[in-house]
Every structure is written in structure tokens, then in C-alpha cells.
Motif scaffolding. Structure first.
Motif, PDB file in Angstrom:
ATOM      1  N   LYS A 174       0.780  -1.133  -0.226  1.00 33.63           N
ATOM      2  CA  LYS A 174       0.185   0.268  -0.386  1.00 33.63           C
ATOM      3  C   LYS A 174       0.875   1.545  -0.086  1.00 33.63           C
ATOM      4  N   HIS A 175       1.536   1.308   0.742  1.00 36.27           N
ATOM      5  CA  HIS A 175       2.669   2.638   1.220  1.00 36.27           C
ATOM      6  C   HIS A 175       4.482   1.932   0.362  1.00 36.27           C
ATOM      7  N   ASP A 176       4.933   3.139  -0.466  1.00 36.39           N
ATOM      8  CA  ASP A 176       5.912   2.960  -0.528  1.00 36.39           C
ATOM      9  C   ASP A 176       6.779   2.800   0.254  1.00 36.39           C
ATOM     10  N   ARG A 177       8.669   1.627  -0.224  1.00 28.68           N
ATOM     11  CA  ARG A 177       8.863   0.882   0.597  1.00 28.68           C
ATOM     12  C   ARG A 177       9.543   1.349   1.629  1.00 28.68           C
ATOM     13  N   ASP A 178      10.204   3.239   1.950  1.00 28.46           N
ATOM     14  CA  ASP A 178      10.466   3.846   2.836  1.00 28.46           C
ATOM     15  C   ASP A 178       9.619   4.002   3.897  1.00 28.46           C
ATOM     16  N   GLU A 179       8.230   4.431   4.002  1.00 21.69           N
ATOM     17  CA  GLU A 179       7.318   4.272   4.090  1.00 21.69           C
ATOM     18  C   GLU A 179       7.193   3.093   4.941  1.00 21.69           C
ATOM     19  N   LEU A 180       7.130   2.148   4.624  1.00 23.73           N
ATOM     20  CA  LEU A 180       6.860   0.043   5.141  1.00 23.73           C
ATOM     21  C   LEU A 180       7.651  -0.067   5.998  1.00 23.73           C
ATOM     22  N   ILE A 181       9.079   0.933   6.095  1.00 25.32           N
ATOM     23  CA  ILE A 181      10.007   0.555   6.633  1.00 25.32           C
ATOM     24  C   ILE A 181      10.233   1.297   8.230  1.00 25.32           C
ATOM     25  N   ALA A 182       9.918   2.687   7.468  1.00 23.20           N
ATOM     26  CA  ALA A 182       9.826   3.892   9.195  1.00 23.20           C
ATOM     27  C   ALA A 182       8.535   2.696   9.757  1.00 23.20           C
ATOM     28  N   ILE A 183       7.326   2.828   9.070  1.00 23.52           N
ATOM     29  CA  ILE A 183       6.306   2.002  10.472  1.00 23.52           C
ATOM     30  C   ILE A 183       7.124   1.569  11.146  1.00 23.52           C
ATOM     31  N   GLU A 198      18.658   1.620  10.371  1.00 22.21           N
ATOM     32  CA  GLU A 198      19.231   2.642  10.178  1.00 22.21           C
ATOM     33  C   GLU A 198      19.957   2.803   9.283  1.00 22.21           C
ATOM     34  N   GLU A 199      20.970   1.508   8.810  1.00 22.32           N
ATOM     35  CA  GLU A 199      21.844   1.833   7.487  1.00 22.32           C
ATOM     36  C   GLU A 199      21.453   2.411   6.571  1.00 22.32           C
ATOM     37  N   ARG A 200      20.237   2.396   6.481  1.00 26.05           N
ATOM     38  CA  ARG A 200      19.216   3.296   5.368  1.00 26.05           C
ATOM     39  C   ARG A 200      19.111   4.705   5.626  1.00 26.05           C
ATOM     40  N   ALA A 201      19.119   5.548   6.902  1.00 28.45           N
ATOM     41  CA  ALA A 201      18.873   6.530   7.279  1.00 28.45           C
ATOM     42  C   ALA A 201      17.241   7.086   7.449  1.00 28.45           C
ATOM     43  N   GLN A 261      15.391  -6.281  15.976  1.00 34.51           N
ATOM     44  CA  GLN A 261      16.831  -6.511  15.416  1.00 34.51           C
ATOM     45  C   GLN A 261      16.847  -6.080  14.130  1.00 34.51           C
ATOM     46  N   ALA A 262      17.572  -6.803  13.702  1.00 36.08           N
ATOM     47  CA  ALA A 262      17.488  -7.084  11.933  1.00 36.08           C
ATOM     48  C   ALA A 262      16.641  -5.441  11.604  1.00 36.08           C
ATOM     49  N   ILE A 263      15.396  -5.878  11.551  1.00 36.67           N
ATOM     50  CA  ILE A 263      14.369  -4.996  11.432  1.00 36.67           C
ATOM     51  C   ILE A 263      15.070  -3.412  11.989  1.00 36.67           C
ATOM     52  N   THR A 264      15.926  -2.806  12.852  1.00 34.64           N
ATOM     53  CA  THR A 264      15.786  -0.879  13.256  1.00 34.64           C
ATOM     54  C   THR A 264      17.034  -1.434  12.504  1.00 34.64           C
ATOM     55  N   THR A 265      18.466  -2.183  12.319  1.00 36.60           N
ATOM     56  CA  THR A 265      19.497  -2.370  11.693  1.00 36.60           C
ATOM     57  C   THR A 265      19.611  -1.549  10.454  1.00 36.60           C
TER      58      THR A 265
END
Length: 877
Positions: free
Chosen positions: A592-601, A622-625, A615-619
Motif C-alpha cells: 500500500k505504501h512506498d518502501r521507505d514508509e513501510l520500513i519507517a512504520i 538505520e543503515e538506510r537512514a 533488531q534486524a529490522i531496526t538495523t
């Protein structure tokens, strides 16, 4: 049994002779205790405390008279004509005083609990109990076969010093459970062969202040548990004909050169006089002078063997020194002075070469000791101060410059560098380290300057533990070594008796001269010593364990070295062994959303979770700011995922089952979910209560060295490699195909892994299990061989596993298996070579082909060749 007899047994407080005694002496402490014991068994305690002329006629319950029996107190429970003459309390002791007496008796006992080893069945426990009860001063013995423990009560504490020896005579091993040991290590000089170690053990075991002693010829060390002064132990060893010193680096440095110098000079002098006598025999020199030269050669070269032989006989041992001294003296008595001198010189020369060779095998530990620097640079305010590592305390900050060795274990406070950890882990490539990373003593700082906070004292560092465990491992006897020792202990006395028979029996029947058969008997004495056979196994084990330690593999003893050599199947734990154990985001699918928005949520929801997947998702974010959003009402959903409220909307991140419970349709992405799962991914679905926003696939990555290690294991003929995992079958199949393992078992709980290990064993395979040493403890214990990985970072793994790979990967596993197999082959070669040499020598004695000096040469030469063959293990790459 008659009623009168029953009464006599249960109410025997006063005998017929005691009737005239006063009431207060009616009950002895022993009988009072007997009464208490009977009370526990259901009989009337008071009935056992009666003083009556008609004692044998009363029943058990008639000690207290009449209807008042139930009402009277224990102190007034007497049925006697003299009852009224004495106070009620003087006839029998009260229950309270009975208890006091029992307590006082227990206080007088010195009670110690022991662990017992070697019991095969409950009858063994009964054997120990019966055997110890015969020992003077022991008041009580209780052995439990189920727990393997024994409790002993003795009159005096000193009696407990003899308990282990008494139990050993009965065929078992006893060790105090909570006793503090004064265990010390001594360096022994002057041992020529394995039987010398036995001589020292037997001599010291006769000292009442020595509880336990173990001497290892291969390492040249002695472990003693004693209650006396160390100087007394040194004197006792000297009385046995050897030299001892407390095992400290200073003493070894001071003494070793001196010892070697003395040994070399006596061998050389003996050789000089032997050479002069031999050359003189070709000239016109008087035979008396030549004989004198040979005699001097025997005296100089034979002084030490004769001295050692004296103490060996005194200790009840038949070692090489006894046999060689007998041969030399016998040769002189029958006029064979050249033979006697040659025997002594060859024996001394052989021992010198043998000791120098075996010292090479002991260098493997000394090289580990020399890994760490003796001083450290400590930061004190703005100053840098050089201190001995022994003076550095925990939390001190040390500075290590590029190219220097790290002196102590610690944590990096400032700086980053590449660290060569090969001395500890055996890893071929340097490891990048930065702030908060752990570093180990003995490793090399290759680039940047580091400030390190010390976390362990010098005696507690990882390298110190490795050295300690390796030394312990080298001193433990392997099954093959124990067998050879038992064989030698039987073989030597038999051949000694045979040699005496050869000297005496044939001449008595007129089958030859006394001199002829005495000479053959002496040659047989020399051949009798199984020196090469006895050292064939321990020297190989010391060499192999030392090699492994230098390559980052800790083998905990010869038993495990031998087991590793016969392993047919290896079971690998998946997570953290074949894989990194650190999940990483493999794929992101937005619906439904763009990739960065999905990762931010997703990052916002997982922000406060410590789960590896979170922790894998958080890392990944972080690697992609990708920043997290403003969220609230964070909540973990056990076993399914997590949730958070963002901008007033509830968002969820979890497995597909969570969204099925929320009645959110997954129909649109169902095929994609199945595909990702089959490829070994763990899925995190992100969405709200009404719709799915996307999928994040997380996977555990395979270690770079894993595939290479498994291929190497297949290359050396490992029959079967099995992977055990708690993951789903799809993940297991993917990892199995990528790593090259032969079989895999998925969806396993810890107890299921044990079942799989047993299944493999039932298939007739010897199984090694490899895990992290903690989580897979049941499976590691069930397997024939437990191997832990990553020992440098976990003390638990170093203590619990049979073999420890110090590096956090499988790189050294193939080397370990190859080394173990080669060690087994060399042990077999040594044993067969030693036996065949003895048989050949024995066969050549009776035709008169084998002379005395040839017999010595065959024995010492065989021992040297066995040692040199074993030393090949030190060079195994």
C-alpha cells in the motif's frame, strides 16, 4: 524367637550383672541410643530402658507398669522393686536427655562427604561400607549408589586423610566433596621413562600427609594433594631418586640449564672412559687397567640409574633403572666389563637424547605461556606508566600501540584496529575491533592505538585458562594409554621372573654354563623394560593436544582426542553454528505504501523490542537512514509480534497468524508468502486492523566459512553430516542445500535434538554434536563427543564441552578431525613397533645373537624412534 529372647534384645539396658547397680547407672549411652533407634522402628523406646530382676520375663510393653503406662512420663517409666528408692528421673533418661546424648555423639564425630567413582551396581556400595567399617576410628559409613556419594563419620579429623587410600584398595575412587585441597604442581627432573613416574607415585603415596599424587612423564609434571610443607614434598621426591621444584617460570629458568649440563657431562665422561678402555684393548696396556677404565665408566654413568633403581625397588616398582642396573652389575660380576660399560653408556646416551626429544613436545605449552607480554602500559591521569601485568587491576586503562601484543583481556574504550587473534582462535585473518569490543591477552594489535579497560586479572585471562585446561588435558590418561599401562604392569614382572628362571633353571639341568645363561638372562632383563611401549601413547597425545591448542582448538583430554578420530557423523546446530545467528532483512515487499514508509512504520513498532528479528529490522532501517515515526502505546504480542499507535492509528507487525486473528485478509499476498517461506525466510507482515501494508522477509545468513568447512570434512571421508534446527522445514531445506549437509531435521525442541542424536547412535554411528555449548547442552551431553564453538567469548563453553573451537566458526574443525585420526594412527604405529621390537629382541637372545649392548640399543633406540614419530603431530598443518 521366644518372648524372653525378644525382651532381652529390646530391653537389654541392664544385664543380670548390673542388677546391683544404682538406678542412675542403669542405662548406658549405647543402650539409650539403641532404644531411640527402636523407637524409630515402631517399638517402645521406654521398654528398652528397664532395670528389673525379672527383666527377661517382662514383655516389650511391660517396662511401664499397669494402667498408668500411658500417663506416666518417660522419666518415670520403670517397673522395678527399687523404683521408689531412686528418683523417677534416675531410672531412665528422658527423651530429651536421650536426644542430647545423641547430639553429643554426633558432635564428637568428624563427618565428611565424599564422591565415589567406579561403582557398577548397588552391591559396590555395600562392599565399600563393609570395608571401611573395619577401619579403626571410623564410626559410621553410608554409601549411596544412586547419588554416587558417601558420608563417613570418624573419631578424629586425621582419619579422613586415609579414607581415599582405603577406598582405592577396595577398587574405587573417593574424593572429599567439600574439602579444600592443597593441590600443587611440581616440575620433575630426572625421569627416564614412564615407569619412573610410577616409582615416584608409589613412594609419595606411602606418606600419610599425601592424599593424592599423579605424575605425568610426558609433561614432566606432578600434581600433589597434600597437607604438608612443599619443601617436604621436594625432599620426598629426592628420596625417590629424582629432583622436584614448584612449577614456576623462575625456577624452571634457573634450574633447567643446570640439569642439562650435569646430565651431559656424566654421559660424556662415561663415554670417554669407555672409549679409552676399548682403544686400550688393542694395545699392550695391562688388562687390569682396561678393566679399571670400564669400571670407572660404569661408576660415572651408572650412579644415577643405580640410585633411582634403589628407590624404585624400595617403592615396589620394577622400572628401567632396576633392569639396567641389574644388567650392568651382572655383566661386571661375570667379567663382561666392556658389556657392562657399554650398557651404562648407551642407556645414559639414550636417556639424554630421549629427554631432549620429549622436551620438544613440552614446548607446545611453553610457547603459549610466552604469548603474553610481561608488562603493560597503564594510563594514570595524563601519564603512561609501565607495570608488570601482575600489578594491573581490573578497570585500569592500558594503552596498546600498533604492533604490540595485548597484555590482558579487556574492552576497547577508545580507538579501532585490526587484531590478529590467531594465537587464541587460530583464525587466519585479522578481526576488525572498535569501541566496546572485547580483546584478548596474547593477541596482536596490527594498526591503530587502543585504550583498553582491563576486565580480567592476569591469572583469569582467556589464554591463562587455555594453558591451564591444556595442561590438565595432557595429564589425563586416554583409554589406550590406560590399557598399555595395565599391560606393562603385568608384562614387566612376568619377563623379570622369566629372566631369573633363564639364569637359574638351565644350568641346574646341565644345559650350559652358569655364565652363559646368566648373560642371556641379563639380556632378557634389558629387553623386559617396556619403555617404548609405555610412552607410545602419552607422547602422541601431548603432541596432538599441543598442536591443537596452538591452532585455536582446545581438546580436553586424550579420551576426546581418540573419540574425535573415530567419529562417523557430525550433527550441527543451525543457528549460530552453520549460520551467523544474526538475522538480516532479505527482502521488503510493499503493498500500500512506498518502501521507505513501510520500513519507517515497522521500525517504529519494533523500536522497543529486543527480539533478534526486531533488531534486524531496526538495523536495516538505520543503515538506510530511515527515521522512526512518533509512536505510542507500544505493546508486545507474545509469540506473534508487536503493535504501536502512530498518528492515532493502530499498526501491527508480526507473523501471518497474527493477521488471521485480526480477520485481515491475506489472500492478495498468499502466493508471495508461501514463496518466501519456502525459500527459508521468516516473515514479518506489517498492517493495520483492516489492511496489509507490506511484508518484510528476514533470514539468517550462512557463515562464509561454513560451506568450505563442510566440503573439507567430506574430503577427509566424514560419512554423514546432519543439521538440527527449530526452524520450519522450508528454512531447513534451504540452509541444508546451500551448506551441503546430508540430512536435516526441522521443528525441533531441545529435547527433540536429543532424540535425533540417539537415533543416529542407534543407526550404529559414533556422533559428534556441535553447538554453542550452552543452548544445546542436552544434545552435547548425549552425543559421543560434544564440540562447542566460539570458546574465546564464553567461559561456559570452555568448561563444559569435550572439544572447544576457540574461533566463532568451523574453520578449524576439519583440522581437528584430521589431527585426531593421525594421532590414532601414530599411536597404533608406536604400539606395534614397540611390541615387534621386543619380540625380535627376545627371539635373538637364545641363539646368542643379541648381546647386552645390542639389547640396550634396541630398547633406548625404540623409545627414541617412538618419540620422534609422535613429534610428527607437532608439525601437522
Amino acid at each position: 524367637m521366644s518372648k524372653a529372647a525378644k525382651v532381652e534384645s529390646s530391653c537389654s539396658c541392664c544385664s543380670d550383672q548390673d542388677i546391683t547397680k544404682t538406678a542412675d547407672s542403669c542405662c548406658s549411652e549405647e543402650e539409650t541410643e539403641k532404644g531411640e533407634n527402636e523407637e524409630e522402628e515402631g517399638t517402645d523406646a521406654s521398654a528398652s530402658c528397664c532395670s528389673s530382676e525379672t527383666q527377661q520375663e517382662v514383655t516389650d510393653s511391660s517396662c511401664c507398669s499397669g494402667e498408668a503406662q500411658q500417663e506416666v512420663t518417660a522419666s518415670s517409666c520403670c517397673s522395678s522393686e527399687t523404683q521408689h528408692e531412686a528418683t523417677a528421673s534416675s531410672c531412665c533418661s528422658t527423651a530429651e536427655s536421650n536426644n542430647d546424648m545423641q547430639d553429643n555423639k554426633e558432635e564428637k564425630q568428624h563427618i565428611v562427604e565424599y564422591t565415589i567413582q567406579g561403582m557398577d551396581c548397588p552391591s559396590c556400595a555395600a562392599t565399600i561400607e563393609k570395608g571401611l567399617r573395619k577401619t579403626t576410628g571410623i564410626q559410621s559409613v553410608q554409601v549411596s549408589y544412586g547419588t554416587g556419594k558417601m558420608t563417613v563419620g570418624a573419631e578424629e579429623a586425621s582419619i579422613h586423610n586415609q579414607i581415599p587410600k582405603q577406598v582405592q584398595k577396595l577398587g574405587f575412587e573417593a574424593e572429599p566433596l567439600h574439602a579444600t585441597k592443597n593441590m600443587e604442581t611440581y616440575q620433575i627432573d630426572g625421569m627416564d621413562c614412564g615407569s619412573c613416574a610410577m616409582t615416584i607415585e608409589k613412594h609419595l603415596s606411602k606418606n600419610p600427609n599425601v592424599q593424592d599424587v599423579s605424575v605425568n612423564f610426558s609433561t614432566g609434571k606432578m600434581q600433589v594433594d597434600h597437607t604438608t610443607d612443599p619443601k617436604e614434598i621436594v625432599k620426598e621426591v629426592q628420596r625417590a631418586g629424582f629432583d622436584a621444584s614448584l612449577d614456576t617460570s623462575e625456577q624452571q629458568t634457573d634450574q633447567e640449564p643446570k640439569k642439562k649440563k650435569v646430565g651431559t657431562s656424566t654421559t660424556t665422561l662415561s663415554g670417554i672412559f669407555l672409549g679409552l678402555g676399548f682403544l686400550g684393548s688393542f694395545t699392550s696396556i695391562s688388562p687390569a687397567v682396561i678393566t679399571a677404565l670400564y669400571a670407572v665408566a660404569i661408576l660415572i654413568g651408572g650412579f644415577k640409574p643405580v640410585k633411582s633403581a634403589f628407590y624404585a625397588i624400595k617403592s615396589g616398582s620394577l622400572d628401567m633403572n632396576v633392569l639396567m642396573a641389574s644388567a650392568a652389575v651382572g655383566a661386571a660380576l661375570i667379567g663382561e666389563w666392556f658389556e657392562g660399560a657399554m650398557v651404562v653408556w648407551l642407556f645414559a646416551l639414550g636417556n639424554t637424547l630421549q629427554n631432549r626429544s620429549i622436551e620438544r613436545t613440552r614446548e607446545s605449552i611453553k610457547s603459549l605461556v610466552n604469548l603474553t607480554p610481561s608488562e603493560a602500559t597503564v594510563r594514570s591521569g595524563e601519564q603512561l606508566i609501565r607495570k608488570a601485568v601482575e600489578e594491573v587491576a581490573i578497570d585500569d586503562v592500558i594503552v596498546v600501540k600498533p604492533g604490540e601484543k595485548i597484555p590482558l583481556d579487556g574492552e576497547i574504550l577508545a580507538g579501532s584496529s585490526s587484531i590478529n587473534q590467531a594465537p587464541i582462535t587460530g583464525e587466519s585473518l585479522p578481526v576488525d575491533k572498535q569501541q566496546e569490543d572485547t580483546v584478548y591477552a596474547g593477541t596482536i594489535n596490527e594498526s591503530g592505538s587502543l585504550d583498553i579497560r582491563v576486565t580480567k586479572l592476569v591469572e583469569d585471562t582467556t589464554i591463562a585458562k587455555i594453558i591451564h585446561l591444556v595442561e590438565e588435558a595432557q595429564e589425563k590418561k586416554a583409554p589406550s594409554q590406560a590399557f598399555v599401562d595395565r599391560f606393562a604392569s603385568i608384562y614387566t614382572p612376568i619377563v623379570f621372573a622369566l629372566a631369573l628362571s633363564v639364569m637359574v633353571v638351565p644350568p641346574l639341568f646341565g644345559l650350559g654354563t652358569w655364565g652363559e645363561w646368566l648373560y642371556k638372562g641379563l639380556a632378557l632383563l634389558v629387553v623386559a623394560c617396556p619403555c617404548a611401549l609405555v610412552i607410545s601413547t602419552p607422547v602422541s597425545i601431548v603432541s596432538a593436544i599441543g598442536n591443537a591448542a596452538k591452532n585455536g582448538v582446545l581438546i580436553k583430554g586424550g579420551t576426546f582426542l581418540e573419540k574425535a578420530g573415530v567419529v562417523q557423523a557430525i550433527a550441527f546446530d543451525k543457528t549460530g553454528t552453520l549460520t551467523e545467528g544474526k538475522p538480516k532483512v532479505a527482502e521488503v515487499l510493499s503493498v500500500k505504501h512506498d518502501r521507505d514508509e513501510l520500513i519507517a512504520i515497522a521500525r517504529t513498532i519494533e523500536a522497543y523490542s529486543t527480539h533478534p528479528i526486531a533488531q534486524a529490522i531496526t538495523t536495516y532501517a538505520e543503515e538506510r537512514a530511515i527515521d522512526m515515526k512518533e509512536g505510542e502505546a507500544f505493546q508486545a504480542i507474545a509469540g506473534k509480534g508487536a503493535q504501536a499507535t502512530i498518528d492515532g492509528v493502530e499498526y501491527f507487525a508480526g507473523n501471518p497468524a497474527l493477521f488471521n486473528e485480526l480477520n485481515v485478509s491475506l489472500h492478495e499476498i498468499e502466493e508471495r508468502l508461501d514463496s518466501l517461506q519456502k525459500n527459508g525466510n521468516t516473515l514479518v507482515v506489517v498492517g493495520t486492523r483492516t489492511e496489509v501494508l507490506g511484508i518484510i522477509a528476514v533470514a539468517d545468513t550462512i557463515r562464509p566459512i561454513t560451506v568450505q568447512a563442510i566440503q573439507a570434512l567430506k574430503g577427509i571421508g566424514m560419512n554423514e553430516m546432519v543439521m538440527l534446527t527449530g526452524d520450519n522445514d522450508g528454512t531447513a531445506k534451504k540452509i541444508a542445500s546451500e551448506t551441503g549437509v546430508d540430512r536435516h531435521f526441522a521443528d525441533l525442541l531441545p529435547e527433540d535434538k536429543v532424540t535425533v542424536i540417539k537415533q543416529l547412535q542407534d543407526e550404529g554411528k559414533r556422533v559428534a554434536m556441535i553447538g554453542d555449548g550452552i543452548n544445546d547442552a542436552p544434545a552435547l551431553a548425549t552425543a559421543d563427543l560434544g564440540i562447542a564453538m566460539g570458546g574465546a567469548g564464553t567461559d561456559t563453553a570452555m568448561e563444559t564441552a569435550d572439544i572447544v573451537l576457540m574461533a566463532d566458526n568451523l574453520e578449524k574443525l576439519p583440522h581437528t578431525i584430521r589431527l585426531s585420526r593421525k594421532a590414532l594412527n601414530i599411536i597404533k604405529q608406536n604400539v606395534w613397533f614397540s611390541l615387534l621390537t621386543k619380540l625380535a629382541a627376545l627371539a635373538l637372545i637364545f641363539p646368542g645373537i643379541l648381546t647386552l649392548w645390542m639389547a640396550v640399543l634396541s630398547d633406548t633406540g625404540a623409545a627414541i624412534l617412538v618419540i620422534l614419530n609422535s613429534m610428527r603431530l607437532l608439525r601437522q598443518k
